[in-house]
Design an enzyme around this catalytic site. Structure first.
Site, PDB file in Angstrom:
ATOM      1  N   SER A 134      -0.438  -2.429  -2.080  1.00  7.40           N
ATOM      2  CA  SER A 134      -0.504  -1.348  -1.320  1.00  7.40           C
ATOM      3  C   SER A 134      -2.109  -1.223  -0.980  1.00  7.40           C
ATOM      4  CB  SER A 134      -0.070  -0.124  -2.023  1.00  7.40           C
ATOM      5  OG  SER A 134      -0.864   1.177  -1.357  1.00  7.40           O
ATOM      6  N   TYR A 147      -0.426   6.857  -8.532  1.00  4.45           N
ATOM      7  CA  TYR A 147       0.165   5.640  -7.651  1.00  4.45           C
ATOM      8  C   TYR A 147      -0.936   4.396  -7.614  1.00  4.45           C
ATOM      9  CZ  TYR A 147       2.116   3.319  -3.489  1.00  4.45           C
ATOM     10  OH  TYR A 147       2.536   2.292  -2.602  1.00  4.45           O
ATOM     11  N   LYS A 151      -0.502   0.489  -8.785  1.00  9.92           N
ATOM     12  CA  LYS A 151      -0.755  -0.680  -8.005  1.00  9.92           C
ATOM     13  C   LYS A 151      -2.119  -1.336  -8.283  1.00  9.92           C
ATOM     14  CE  LYS A 151       2.575   0.030  -4.948  1.00  9.92           C
ATOM     15  NZ  LYS A 151       3.656  -0.852  -4.735  1.00  9.92           N
TER      16      LYS A 151
END
Length: 232
Positions: A134, A147, A151
């Site tokens: 991402s 998050y 990642k």
């Protein structure tokens, strides 16, 4: 990859994963779709006629090895495509450990364990491990800590794996899409309190095109890191 390569894919239920599974399947490759339970496996099999399914709950990485030991795994694996992901926004001051753990489990530890379990087959086939990362795996913004951390860690996993498996002929790619029109994006907008306009974001098909490009590159080249940003 030649015809009838076999690809193990997570996250094939929607968005980028569904687009990749559909494209690989349509060209005659064998796809093995990881589903969280038998009901979901049935849905995926109906959505992709002829696809194989493998039941394994990514929210519980500790159980994946046990779950797979009770199923027949594909004998040959040419690529392992980690597309599944979950997102839960919140400030560091407010986000509880449960939200951190759930994102680390699905976004990081499940890929760690799946990679470990399939590496023997990937070494034999001199296959490919591809992580759909991402933009958050490169830059962490406010309210994206958990998050983005999962990642960023996924990038570290990919980089270490690439260095370790290079001599075995296993290729490793990280793809970093910007915001993509998918159910996950709809959830993000809901959490941000913003209206969701799919047309403003990347079509999952466009990300799928970049993934197939990385998989299909001749053996003299390897895509390490690929950022895909919205074009409008």
């Amino acid at each position: 990859m030649g015809r009838m390569a076999t690809h193990v894919i997570t996250g094939a239920g929607s968005g980028i994963g569904a687009a990749v599974a559909r494209r690989l399947h349509a060209r005659g490759d064998e796809v093995v779709l990881v589903a969280r339970d038998a009901g979901r496996a049935k849905e995926l099999a109906e959505a992709h006629p002829g696809a194989r399914t493998l039941v394994g709950d990514l929210t519980n990485p500790d159980r994946l090895s046990w779950a797979f030991s009770h199923q027949s795994l594909p004998e040959r694996v040419d690529s392992l495509l980690h597309v599944a992901g979950v997102v839960d926004l919140g400030t560091v001051g407010e986000l509880g450990l449960k939200a951190w753990r759930s994102q680390l489990d699905v976004n990081l530890l499940a890929p760690v364990e799946l990679t470990r379990l399939f590496l023997p087959q990937l070494r034999v086939s001199q296959g490919h491990v591809l992580f759909v990362n991402s933009g958050a795996g490169l830059h962490a913004h406010a309210e994206w800590s958990a998050y983005a951390a999962s990642k960023h860690a996924l990038k570290a996993l990919a980089d270490s794996l690439r260095a370790e498996e290079h001599a075995n002929g296993v290729r490793v790619t990280s793809v970093y899409p910007g915001r993509t029109a998918s159910p996950m994006q709809a959830k993000v907008h809901q959490q941000e309190g913003k209206a969701y306009e799919p047309g403003r974001w990347i079509d999952p098909e466009s990300v799928a095109t970049t993934i197939l490009m990385a998989l299909d590159l001749p053996r003299d080249a390897e895509v390490h890191d690929l950022s895909v940003r919205p074009g409008r």
